[in-house]
Write a protein that holds these residues in place. Sequence first.
Motif, PDB file in Angstrom:
ATOM      1  N   ASN A  97       0.810  -1.228   0.000  1.00 29.59           N
ATOM      2  CA  ASN A  97       0.000   0.000   0.000  1.00 29.59           C
ATOM      3  C   ASN A  97       0.845   1.281   0.000  1.00 29.59           C
ATOM      4  O   ASN A  97       0.539   2.216  -0.750  1.00 29.59           O
ATOM      5  CB  ASN A  97      -0.967  -0.004   1.186  1.00 29.59           C
ATOM      6  CG  ASN A  97      -2.054   1.038   1.029  1.00 29.59           C
ATOM      7  OD1 ASN A  97      -2.603   1.198  -0.064  1.00 29.59           O
ATOM      8  ND2 ASN A  97      -2.361   1.764   2.088  1.00 29.59           N
ATOM      9  N   LYS A 101       0.484   3.987  -2.969  1.00 32.26           N
ATOM     10  CA  LYS A 101       0.063   5.349  -2.636  1.00 32.26           C
ATOM     11  C   LYS A 101       1.085   6.375  -3.120  1.00 32.26           C
ATOM     12  O   LYS A 101       0.726   7.451  -3.629  1.00 32.26           O
ATOM     13  CB  LYS A 101      -0.145   5.484  -1.127  1.00 32.26           C
ATOM     14  CG  LYS A 101      -0.719   6.833  -0.714  1.00 32.26           C
ATOM     15  CD  LYS A 101      -0.987   6.888   0.785  1.00 32.26           C
ATOM     16  CE  LYS A 101      -1.582   8.245   1.170  1.00 32.26           C
ATOM     17  NZ  LYS A 101      -1.859   8.313   2.626  1.00 32.26           N
ATOM     18  N   LYS A 106      -3.273   7.037  -4.430  1.00 28.27           N
ATOM     19  CA  LYS A 106      -4.479   6.265  -4.099  1.00 28.27           C
ATOM     20  C   LYS A 106      -4.119   5.208  -3.059  1.00 28.27           C
ATOM     21  O   LYS A 106      -2.950   4.905  -2.848  1.00 28.27           O
ATOM     22  CB  LYS A 106      -5.053   5.579  -5.344  1.00 28.27           C
ATOM     23  CG  LYS A 106      -5.355   6.521  -6.504  1.00 28.27           C
ATOM     24  CD  LYS A 106      -6.569   7.380  -6.218  1.00 28.27           C
ATOM     25  CE  LYS A 106      -6.916   8.225  -7.443  1.00 28.27           C
ATOM     26  NZ  LYS A 106      -8.079   9.126  -7.189  1.00 28.27           N
ATOM     27  N   GLU A 107      -5.140   4.629  -2.441  1.00 34.79           N
ATOM     28  CA  GLU A 107      -4.920   3.576  -1.446  1.00 34.79           C
ATOM     29  C   GLU A 107      -5.509   2.257  -1.934  1.00 34.79           C
ATOM     30  O   GLU A 107      -6.561   2.252  -2.591  1.00 34.79           O
ATOM     31  CB  GLU A 107      -5.585   3.968  -0.114  1.00 34.79           C
ATOM     32  CG  GLU A 107      -5.105   5.294   0.443  1.00 34.79           C
ATOM     33  CD  GLU A 107      -4.418   5.146   1.784  1.00 34.79           C
ATOM     34  OE1 GLU A 107      -4.165   3.997   2.192  1.00 34.79           O
ATOM     35  OE2 GLU A 107      -4.159   6.185   2.404  1.00 34.79           O
TER      36      GLU A 107
END
Length: 254
Positions: A97, A101, A106-107
């Motif tokens: 993640n 990111k 974004k996640e």
Amino acid sequence: MVLKIQHFVIFSTILLTTSCKDSNIGLSKVSGEEVLIDANLKKSDSIEAFVSPYRQRVDAILDSTLAYSPIVISKSDGDLNTSAGNLMADIVFSEANPIFKARTNKEIDFVLLNHGGIRAMISKGNISSRTAYEVMPFENSIVVAELTGASVLEIASFLRDSGRAHPVSGLQIILDQKNQIETLKIQGKPLDPSKTYYVATSNYLISGGDQMGFFKDATKIVDTDYLIRNAMIDYFKKVDTIAPTVDDRFIKRQ
């Protein structure tokens, strides 16, 4: 003069003969021999002496203790989610993640892997890099797919119908007694059909492996170039003790 003519004839004959032979050169036979690599293969002292320093160095790296497991971590200790599957999916989430990111702002919403991708259990005791190689011997990288809410619903239906404990993280599916989807949550929130979701998986599954054809509908794909095995090793380096459990992320009511 006669001698020169004789030399010319001899030279021409040799040249023509040689030329004819060259034009006929080709593969006439292929042969092979099966060499079994087993306990009966004799050891070569010279090769052993050459390889030994490299083997000792590799073994020292692979067997260096990174973490500890007080329990046996298995992919067969639960019906729809397992300790090994939960561990792998959670590792992919936590380690990939930040990378995703940083590159996209974004996640990751949830992780989906395949049950068959887990190739070994983790024994009680010390955990090393070799452990990661045993659990994940493949060179699979972590890939993030952007999927619509409809595709996520298709994933949930696939998981329900497969009857296998495919590893998930960030996703909760609860089936009722009739095997219908009672609860479908992503990051603790009900599925929003109008949203798009970022699903981390492997490059094997993104290409349709294990019959997960829904990834072909991805609107965007980001390859992190980060091997799942390396994510495991990086995670093991950060923690002291690992004790994943079977939980309620994917269950069926009795």
